[in-house]
Design a protein around this motif. Structure first.
Motif, mmCIF file in Angstrom:
data_model
loop_
_atom_site.group_PDB
_atom_site.id
_atom_site.type_symbol
_atom_site.label_atom_id
_atom_site.label_comp_id
_atom_site.label_asym_id
_atom_site.label_seq_id
_atom_site.Cartn_x
_atom_site.Cartn_y
_atom_site.Cartn_z
ATOM 1 N N GLY A 1 0.892 -1.187 -0.031
ATOM 2 C CA GLY A 1 -0.106 0.024 0.115
ATOM 3 C C GLY A 1 0.957 1.022 0.090
ATOM 4 O O GLY A 1 0.453 2.062 -0.465
ATOM 5 N N GLY A 2 2.115 1.187 0.681
ATOM 6 C CA GLY A 2 2.727 2.366 0.750
ATOM 7 C C GLY A 2 3.366 2.800 -0.421
ATOM 8 O O GLY A 2 3.346 3.945 -1.142
ATOM 9 N N LEU A 3 3.805 1.716 -1.414
ATOM 10 C CA LEU A 3 4.415 1.944 -2.766
ATOM 11 C C LEU A 3 3.346 2.563 -3.566
ATOM 12 O O LEU A 3 3.589 3.329 -4.530
ATOM 13 N N LEU A 4 2.208 1.762 -3.568
ATOM 14 C CA LEU A 4 0.973 2.460 -4.518
ATOM 15 C C LEU A 4 0.682 3.845 -4.191
ATOM 16 O O LEU A 4 0.292 4.835 -4.920
ATOM 17 N N ALA A 5 0.702 4.205 -2.875
ATOM 18 C CA ALA A 5 0.528 5.531 -2.181
ATOM 19 C C ALA A 5 1.510 6.305 -2.907
ATOM 20 O O ALA A 5 1.068 7.708 -3.231
ATOM 21 N N LEU A 6 2.730 6.177 -2.921
ATOM 22 C CA LEU A 6 3.817 7.029 -3.329
ATOM 23 C C LEU A 6 3.726 7.231 -4.861
ATOM 24 O O LEU A 6 3.928 8.235 -5.414
ATOM 25 N N GLU A 7 3.198 6.075 -5.575
ATOM 26 C CA GLU A 7 3.084 6.298 -7.130
ATOM 27 C C GLU A 7 1.863 7.195 -7.050
ATOM 28 O O GLU A 7 2.045 8.181 -8.017
ATOM 29 N N LYS A 8 0.972 7.146 -6.605
ATOM 30 C CA LYS A 8 -0.312 8.084 -6.695
ATOM 31 C C LYS A 8 -0.049 9.571 -6.236
ATOM 32 O O LYS A 8 -0.267 10.493 -6.962
ATOM 33 N N TYR A 9 0.520 9.538 -5.120
ATOM 34 C CA TYR A 9 0.571 11.129 -4.462
ATOM 35 C C TYR A 9 1.963 11.810 -4.665
ATOM 36 O O TYR A 9 2.013 12.793 -4.884
ATOM 37 N N ALA A 10 3.075 10.858 -4.645
ATOM 38 C CA ALA A 10 4.298 11.331 -4.639
ATOM 39 C C ALA A 10 4.796 11.763 -6.131
ATOM 40 O O ALA A 10 5.314 12.572 -6.475
ATOM 41 N N LYS A 11 3.991 10.920 -7.036
ATOM 42 C CA LYS A 11 4.195 10.605 -8.368
ATOM 43 C C LYS A 11 5.688 10.758 -8.884
ATOM 44 O O LYS A 11 6.182 11.446 -9.605
ATOM 45 N N TRP A 12 6.502 9.778 -8.089
ATOM 46 C CA TRP A 12 7.907 9.597 -8.367
ATOM 47 C C TRP A 12 7.990 9.045 -9.626
ATOM 48 O O TRP A 12 7.547 8.007 -10.183
ATOM 49 N N VAL B 1 10.305 7.583 -11.173
ATOM 50 C CA VAL B 1 10.902 6.008 -11.066
ATOM 51 C C VAL B 1 9.881 5.051 -11.423
ATOM 52 O O VAL B 1 10.091 3.872 -11.914
ATOM 53 N N PHE B 2 8.435 5.125 -10.911
ATOM 54 C CA PHE B 2 7.444 4.132 -11.022
ATOM 55 C C PHE B 2 6.927 4.344 -12.529
ATOM 56 O O PHE B 2 6.263 3.344 -13.003
ATOM 57 N N ASN B 3 7.374 5.451 -13.244
ATOM 58 C CA ASN B 3 7.182 5.268 -14.772
ATOM 59 C C ASN B 3 7.958 4.142 -15.516
ATOM 60 O O ASN B 3 7.690 3.687 -16.705
ATOM 61 N N VAL B 4 9.336 3.805 -14.940
ATOM 62 C CA VAL B 4 10.222 2.910 -15.610
ATOM 63 C C VAL B 4 9.733 1.601 -14.861
ATOM 64 O O VAL B 4 9.805 0.617 -15.723
ATOM 65 N N VAL B 5 9.889 1.482 -13.634
ATOM 66 C CA VAL B 5 9.613 0.245 -12.809
ATOM 67 C C VAL B 5 8.462 0.567 -12.040
ATOM 68 O O VAL B 5 8.170 1.115 -11.314
ATOM 69 N N PRO C 1 5.147 -0.328 -9.328
ATOM 70 C CA PRO C 1 5.123 -0.709 -8.023
ATOM 71 C C PRO C 1 5.172 -2.139 -7.803
ATOM 72 O O PRO C 1 5.613 -2.843 -6.772
ATOM 73 N N LEU C 2 4.191 -2.726 -8.596
ATOM 74 C CA LEU C 2 4.177 -4.232 -8.457
ATOM 75 C C LEU C 2 5.635 -5.132 -8.461
ATOM 76 O O LEU C 2 5.925 -5.956 -7.506
ATOM 77 N N VAL C 3 6.521 -4.357 -9.300
ATOM 78 C CA VAL C 3 8.074 -5.131 -9.482
ATOM 79 C C VAL C 3 8.592 -4.711 -8.047
ATOM 80 O O VAL C 3 9.420 -5.368 -7.360
ATOM 81 N N TRP C 4 8.377 -3.272 -7.593
ATOM 82 C CA TRP C 4 9.235 -2.880 -6.425
ATOM 83 C C TRP C 4 8.684 -3.824 -5.288
ATOM 84 O O TRP C 4 9.585 -4.029 -4.424
ATOM 85 N N ILE C 5 7.455 -4.152 -5.200
ATOM 86 C CA ILE C 5 6.935 -4.904 -4.220
ATOM 87 C C ILE C 5 7.777 -6.151 -4.008
ATOM 88 O O ILE C 5 8.232 -6.762 -2.854
ATOM 89 N N TYR C 6 7.907 -6.867 -5.305
ATOM 90 C CA TYR C 6 8.628 -7.969 -5.439
ATOM 91 C C TYR C 6 9.938 -8.018 -4.992
ATOM 92 O O TYR C 6 10.482 -8.900 -4.192
ATOM 93 N N VAL C 7 10.727 -6.963 -5.659
ATOM 94 C CA VAL C 7 12.293 -6.660 -5.354
ATOM 95 C C VAL C 7 12.520 -6.572 -3.815
ATOM 96 O O VAL C 7 13.122 -7.069 -3.145
ATOM 97 N N LEU C 8 11.755 -5.551 -3.176
ATOM 98 C CA LEU C 8 11.889 -5.436 -1.736
ATOM 99 C C LEU C 8 11.496 -6.493 -0.937
ATOM 100 O O LEU C 8 12.412 -6.792 -0.046
#
Length: 397
Positions: free
Chosen positions: A19-30, A32-36, A38-45
């Protein structure tokens, strides 16, 4: 290293991380999420935390065993409730043929290059099921790949490598398809493309998609759908066990419980999609929740060292895509298919219904619905094609 020794804390941490990674994608608009994504970040972390020993306790293992399959089959059922084959008629025979041609040419690539790469990928005993799971993903999206985890004996390390391949190849592929838009006229001229009736198909597809968007889910819808999906998961596993026992008595023990359960819940989901259950709101949202929960659980059992052979997996995937392009061009010359629909169908296979409209709208904004419905078709058939691919690849061992 600190280790989680409480099962509830384990699940709470996994869901907070997702949920935190999805929130960062939606609200922080980093960016990095355009390249990789959140689903992949979840797996890697989660792989990193697993490698560090965060989940190395009996409590975590017990909760993982109790939840993974139960949530997996619930996810498959909910995911398929939007796969009403009557809606797919809006695409017309030509569009369905283009989509299926993409699925088959991708499958051809997996089969042709697998004997060559079987050793470098890690050996047939470990990789055949992961490759089949990847093919399921390249027909219908990430949820199909997760669904193959129990249907086939997928090795956790090979699954990690397949996910790395999926991420890299998807990112490269969508960029190339968008770049190809400017060369559409050359492709269409070379293939003598027939685009008659495309606008009418686009209008019908968009109308179908808009009807789905109009529904708003209430708390009652959510509670009913969660309860229904969990009950279906429980019943499906009992039926799968009975099917497995019956087939074993007939000398067909190769169809294990996981395979039988996946086939049963897939067929049940497709049937229910044509009933009023297929019109329930919150289907997309709940299937996404299940997907992130299942992927988080799967990742918590893999380690970073599993990714050491990932480079060869990426090479394997790139060669599959090269053969896919060549064979689709040949078929396009024979059947006069245009680049817009070929590109949309290709990304609907590899990226699913969320990605296909990106390429479709690069040609014309009115084509978005075609991409969505093509993705729905992929979700409907991805599990079955993945099982078929697994049966073929297992013969190479």
């Amino acid at each position: 290293m600190f280790t989680i020794t409480n099962g509830f804390t384990y699940i709470a941490f996994l869901m907070f991380l997702a949920g935190g990674l999805l929130a960062l994608e939606k609200y922080a608009k980093w960016k990095v999420f355009n390249v990789v994504p959140p689903l992949v970040w979840i797996y890697v972390l989660n792989m990193v935390f697993c490698t560090m020993g965060l989940y190395a306790s009996d409590a975590c293992s017990a909760v993982y065993s109790a939840l993974k399959n139960n949530l997996l089959y619930a996810m498959i059922f909910v995911m398929l409730l939007r796969c009403d084959f009557r809606k797919l008629a809006k695409l017309g025979g030509r569009m369905i043929a283009i989509f299926l041609a993409c699925s088959l040419t991708l499958g051809l690539g997996f089969l042709v290059f697998y004997p060559v790469f079987m050793g470098p990928l890690g050996g047939g005993e470990k990789t055949w099921a992961a490759v089949a799971a990847l093919y399921a993903s390249w027909v219908g999206g990430s949820a199909n790949m997760a669904a193959m985890q129990d249907a086939l004996p997928v090795d956790a390390g090979s699954y990690s490598c397949a996910l790395a391949l999926d991420t890299v190849c998807y990112s490269v592929w969508i960029a190339l398809l968008l770049l190809a838009v400017r060369y559409a006229n050359k492709w269409n001229k070379a293939t003598k493309a027939n685009t008659s009736g495309l606008d009418a198909i686009a209008a019908a597809a968009n109308a179908e998609v808009e009807k789905d968007k109009a529904r708003k889910a209430s708390s009652g819808d959510w509670i009913f759908l969660i309860g229904l999906s969990l009950l279906v998961s429980a019943i499906s596993q009992s039926v799968g066990a009975a099917m497995n026992a019956g087939l074993a008595n007939m000398g067909l023990a190769m169809f294990d419980k996981g395979t039988c359960t996946t086939v049963f819940v897939t067929v049940l989901g497709l049937i229910c999609a044509m009933t009023p259950l297929g019109k329930l709101p919150a289907v997309e949202e709940l299937s996404t929740v299940y997907l992130y929960a299942v992927v988080s659980l799967l990742a918590s059992t893999a380690t970073v060292t599993d990714l050491l052979s990932a480079p060869m997996w990426v090479v394997y995937g790139m060669l599959v895509l090269v053969l896919h392009v060549v064979t689709m061009f040949i078929l396009s010359k024979i059947f006069h298919w245009d680049l817009c629909m070929v590109s949309t169908a290709s990304l609907a296979n590899i990226g699913g219904s969320a990605s296909a409209p990106i390429v479709a709208t690069a040609y014309d904004a009115s084509f978005a619905g075609i991409g969505v419905l093509m993705g729905v078709l992929g979700a409907a058939i991805g599990n079955l094609l993945g099982l078929g691919m697994g049966a073929i690849l297992h013969m190479f061992i």
